[in-house]
Design an enzyme around this catalytic site. Structure first.
Site, mmCIF file in Angstrom:
data_model
loop_
_atom_site.group_PDB
_atom_site.id
_atom_site.type_symbol
_atom_site.label_atom_id
_atom_site.label_comp_id
_atom_site.label_asym_id
_atom_site.label_seq_id
_atom_site.Cartn_x
_atom_site.Cartn_y
_atom_site.Cartn_z
ATOM 1 N N HIS A 78 97.368 39.335 26.583
ATOM 2 C CA HIS A 78 98.104 38.166 27.095
ATOM 3 C C HIS A 78 99.568 38.139 26.623
ATOM 4 O O HIS A 78 100.476 37.937 27.416
ATOM 5 C CB HIS A 78 97.431 36.866 26.648
ATOM 6 C CG HIS A 78 95.945 36.881 26.833
ATOM 7 N ND1 HIS A 78 95.353 37.298 27.984
ATOM 8 C CD2 HIS A 78 94.918 36.516 26.008
ATOM 9 C CE1 HIS A 78 94.035 37.194 27.875
ATOM 10 N NE2 HIS A 78 93.750 36.733 26.679
ATOM 11 N N ASP A 111 93.183 39.609 33.299
ATOM 12 C CA ASP A 111 93.872 39.008 32.159
ATOM 13 C C ASP A 111 94.144 37.596 32.656
ATOM 14 O O ASP A 111 95.049 37.384 33.472
ATOM 15 C CB ASP A 111 95.179 39.748 31.858
ATOM 16 C CG ASP A 111 95.873 39.156 30.643
ATOM 17 O OD1 ASP A 111 95.834 37.921 30.484
ATOM 18 O OD2 ASP A 111 96.459 39.917 29.853
ATOM 19 N N HIS A 112 93.341 36.630 32.221
ATOM 20 C CA HIS A 112 93.394 35.335 32.902
ATOM 21 C C HIS A 112 94.752 34.645 32.742
ATOM 22 O O HIS A 112 95.100 33.766 33.513
ATOM 23 C CB HIS A 112 92.226 34.424 32.487
ATOM 24 C CG HIS A 112 92.336 33.894 31.109
ATOM 25 N ND1 HIS A 112 91.993 34.634 30.006
ATOM 26 C CD2 HIS A 112 92.754 32.697 30.636
ATOM 27 C CE1 HIS A 112 92.206 33.915 28.929
ATOM 28 N NE2 HIS A 112 92.666 32.739 29.273
#
Ligand code: NAD
Length: 484
Positions: free
Chosen positions: A241, A178-179
């Site tokens: 996110h 999950d950047h």
């Protein structure tokens, strides 16, 4: 540090957009900073028939703006090999294994393997099955799998995917990207909360009025219309996110800063989310929207985008009021909003504190903003006396924004996350428990919206969403702090 961590990366989807834009530059940054052992090699695989030379050219092209010198870049690219491969064909895994074993010997890697699945998730189960069956998994080193989003489209599909992957790999070998969790200022949330007594002591229902999270994009769907029209903003942004940021902002202080303790506290928050109320009137706790053309007509609406159904009801905007049903947080709404073709690209968190209980002064509520991107830093808005006679106050901002130079030098999310994988640190990755619980929450919203088939609220492109997103807050005498 990981200078000593030897590893062979096998990247599935090596000819794809993500590999070119993010993965090769991230690995190069690690190389440049001596954070990669000399004992590293990369096998790129995808369907196309490429030679090693061509692949190395592609890698060089992707790092062109970052290189120290041609020689340095070339020394990096020499670690890369290409193997054409159809992930559904068992035979191809034998060829891949031979190459992997050869490189393992050549670079003395001693069995450490990182499998990066940068492909459509529909292939994840097939690939992991073959990696195990065709013995690409080694006995003498670590075997870690990096998985890209989306991890399923609802709880059921994510569970099926997880079960499939778990047939071949254990949870502690999986690194779900999950950047957002790799972003500096998202990682800073826990540091800010738990290392400053001033903040720690007021991070509670007695002091905080409401929390606001805005993850907005000014771009439309670009070339991703086909994917996006099936996904929508809720699945694309909120399940992962947004809910990850919610959990970091509200989790209880972990007993120690270890992966297990951080995960335990994040999961406790996700499990405590109150079932959302979803209606088509003002009682709803989640509102959706879709961008129409801009007011000046220069930017087209979502329904006019490529590969998007002309009568689509897919949401390109979501705003919600999330309630964490614990004694600590029940009375502090967490407002979230995210969407495409909004007025400005920004990711930020605004913590709105309560007003003081006295009426001594004309004070405003204290505000703490965490700017995630493109600006990075914190801003604290306090009341300060106006210079001169009288006791008039005005808000004063204390800012600590990172300079452009600092931002450019600071590692990108993918760089940090790949380094974490090398180090075996899973703290900044999404655990299955978090993924499953987030899907169960988001599915409730999705199911309700899927039943509303008559229309969807529209907002003009390049504004901050439909008016319903403002009503959500004004009903409780709140308003969005960030107004582009
Ligand atoms: P892409 O379509 O550009 O690349 C897909 C890759 O898969 C290509 O290399 C293609 O050759 C390969 N491929 C497809 N079918 C194959 C088969 N049968 N056998 C072997 N190889 C095959 O996709 P992308 O944008 O690079 O995205 C990769 C993954 O990352 C996806 O899961 C995507 O959702 C995720 N992701 C991408 C981005 C992004 O910015 N591109 C952002 C977040 C997540």
């Amino acid at each position: 540090m990981s200078q000593d961590t030897k590893a062979l990366f096998i990247i599935f989807g090596a000819t794809g957009d993500l590999a070119h834009r993010k993965l090769y530059p991230a690995i190069y940054h690690l190389f440049k900073k001596n954070m990669l052992s000399e004992s590293f090699a990369v096998i790129g695989t995808a369907r196309r028939e490429w030679s090693d030379e061509h692949y190395q050219e592609v890698v060089l092209d992707s790092i062109e703006d970052l290189t120290e010198s041609k020689e340095h870049a070339k020394a990096f690219a020499e670690h890369f090999r290409y193997q054409s491969h159809n992930v559904k064909d068992s035979e191809h895994y034998h060829t891949l294994k031979e190459l992997a074993d050869t490189l393992d010997d050549e670079y003395s890697i001693e069995g450490n393997r990182i499998f990066y699945l940068s492909m459509s998730p529909s292939f994840f189960g097939t690939i992991t099955h073959h990696l195990r069956e065709q013995s690409l998994v080694t006995d003498n080193g670590f075997n870690r799998v990096i998985i890209e989003k989306p991890f399923g489209t609802d709880f059921e599909s994510s569970k099926a995917l997880n079960d499939e992957i778990n047939d071949s790999f254990d949870e502690d070998q999986l690194y779900r990207i999950d950047h957002y969790l790799g972003k500096e200022m998202v990682q800073n949330i826990l540091a800010l909360r738990f290392s400053n007594r001033l903040i720690e002591n007021s991070w509670n229902k007695d002091s905080i009025s409401n929390i606001q999270i805005t993850l907005s994009e000014d771009l439309g769907v670009e070339e991703r219309g086909e994917y996006y029209d099936k996904s929508g903003a809720l699945r694309d942004m909120v399940q992962n996110h947004v809910l990850q940021v919610v959990s970091l902002l509200t989790m209880t202080k972990p007993a120690s800063f270890t992966t297990d303790n951080v995960r335990k506290e994040k999961l406790a928050i996700l499990k405590a989310l109150k079932d959302p109320v979803i209606t088509q009137d003002e009682n709803t706790e989640f509102v959706r929207g879709q961008y129409a053309s801009s007011e000046d007509g220069a930017t087209k609406g979502y329904r006019q985008e490529d590969k998007v159904a002309p009568d689509t009801l897919t949401e390109t905007f979501v705003a919600g009021k999330i309630i964490i049903d614990t004694d600590e947080w029940r009375d502090v709404p967490v407002y979230i909003r995210t969407g495409k073709r909004l007025a400005e690209k920004t990711s930020r968190v605004d913590i709105v504190f309560k007003s003081t209980e006295s009426d001594l002064f004309n004070d405003q509520p204290t505000l703490l903003s965490v700017l995630i991107s493109p600006d990075e830093g914190i801003e604290l808005t306090l009341n300060n006396k106006n210079i001169g006679p009288g006791m008039h106050l005005k808000p004063t901002q204390l800012s600590n924004l990172r300079s452009e130079d600092t931002r450019e030098e600071s590692p990108e999310a993918y760089e940090k996350l790949i380094l974490d994988v090398l180090n075996g640190d899973e703290t900044h990755f999404a655990h299955w428990g978090e993924v499953a619980t987030s899907w169960k929450y988001v599915d409730q919203v999705r199911r309700a919206w899927d039943g509303f088939t008559d229309s969807i609220p529209f907002y003009p492109a390049l504004t901050m969403g439909p008016k319903e997103a403002d009503t959500l807050l004004s009903q409780q005498d709140h308003s969005w702090i960030y107004k582009a």
